[in-house]
Design a protein around this motif. Structure first.
Motif, PDB file in Angstrom:
ATOM      1  N   LYS A  28       0.839  -1.209   0.000  1.00 34.72           N
ATOM      2  CA  LYS A  28       0.000   0.000   0.000  1.00 34.72           C
ATOM      3  C   LYS A  28       0.871   1.254   0.000  1.00 34.72           C
ATOM      4  N   LEU A  29       1.931   1.243   0.803  1.00 31.96           N
ATOM      5  CA  LEU A  29       2.841   2.382   0.869  1.00 31.96           C
ATOM      6  C   LEU A  29       3.515   2.608  -0.483  1.00 31.96           C
ATOM      7  N   GLN A  30       3.979   1.563  -1.107  1.00 34.17           N
ATOM      8  CA  GLN A  30       4.645   1.690  -2.400  1.00 34.17           C
ATOM      9  C   GLN A  30       3.685   2.177  -3.477  1.00 34.17           C
ATOM     10  N   ARG A  31       2.450   1.713  -3.469  1.00 29.88           N
ATOM     11  CA  ARG A  31       1.454   2.162  -4.437  1.00 29.88           C
ATOM     12  C   ARG A  31       1.151   3.653  -4.240  1.00 29.88           C
ATOM     13  N   ILE A  37       1.813   6.737  -6.914  1.00 28.10           N
ATOM     14  CA  ILE A  37       0.753   7.654  -7.342  1.00 28.10           C
ATOM     15  C   ILE A  37       1.194   9.094  -7.090  1.00 28.10           C
ATOM     16  N   GLU A  38       1.798   9.339  -5.941  1.00 25.32           N
ATOM     17  CA  GLU A  38       2.251  10.702  -5.608  1.00 25.32           C
ATOM     18  C   GLU A  38       3.399  11.143  -6.498  1.00 25.32           C
TER      19      GLU A  38
END
Length: 180
Positions: A170-173, A177-178
């Motif tokens: 989730k953190l990597q996704r 995106i950012e």
């Protein structure tokens, strides 16, 4: 296809790591309570110490046989969960860290089992089967506690490892995106 290979390798490697952990674990617990093995585990596995060259070698075989199968569940849990990562390289690195998380939980829970066994169960007693002719009942109970808590630790470690993988993904996704 490479992600499937990483997942499959995770299962195989987890089996070997779990077995190796069992060998080390049982060498330590044999030092605390040899009777746990000579009056319980040898009978449970149907082993005689001379079959493998002596007590330490027999304890090592017992350690491997008692834990290798937990590696199947750990490997499946981590390997299948890690399929959520975008590529096999990221997946492999994440699995390596999740294995460390799992191992740390198993060790920490086993250590807790030592203290719980040594300072609580030896005082309150247990409803487990105990051999009649124990020389050091407290050491036997302590090692039994370590063993029981270690299996719990592997389960808790697996859950923590899976949680780690999901959170990392989730953190990597979010970071991807950012970055766009």
């Amino acid at each position: 296809m490479r992600k499937f290979a990483v997942s499959s390798a995770t299962i195989f490697i987890s089996i070997l790591l779990a077995g190796f952990y069992g060998i080390l674990h049982d060498q330590v617990t044999y030092t605390i309570a040899p009777e746990y093995f000579t009056k319980f585990k040898y009978d449970q596995f149907g082993f005689e110490p001379q079959w493998f060259g002596g007590h330490r070698q027999t304890v090592a075989v017992i350690g491997f046989l008692a834990t290798w199968w937990t590696g199947i569940f750990i490997g499946l849990g981590l390997g299948l969960t890690a399929l959520i990562f975008r590529d096999h390289k990221t997946m492999r690195r994440a699995i390596q860290k999740a294995v460390v998380v799992t191992f740390c939980f198993a060790v920490a829970t086993g250590v807790f089992g030592f203290f719980y066994g040594r300072f609580v169960l030896t005082k309150t007693g247990v409803d487990w089967w105990l051999p009649d002719n124990l020389v050091d009942k407290n050491a036997f109970i302590t090692v039994g506690s370590i063993h029981n808590f270690s299996y719990l630790g592997e389960l808790l470690g697996l859950v923590a490892g899976i949680y780690y993988l999901v959170r990392l993904n989730k953190l990597q996704r979010r970071q991807a995106i950012e970055a766009v």
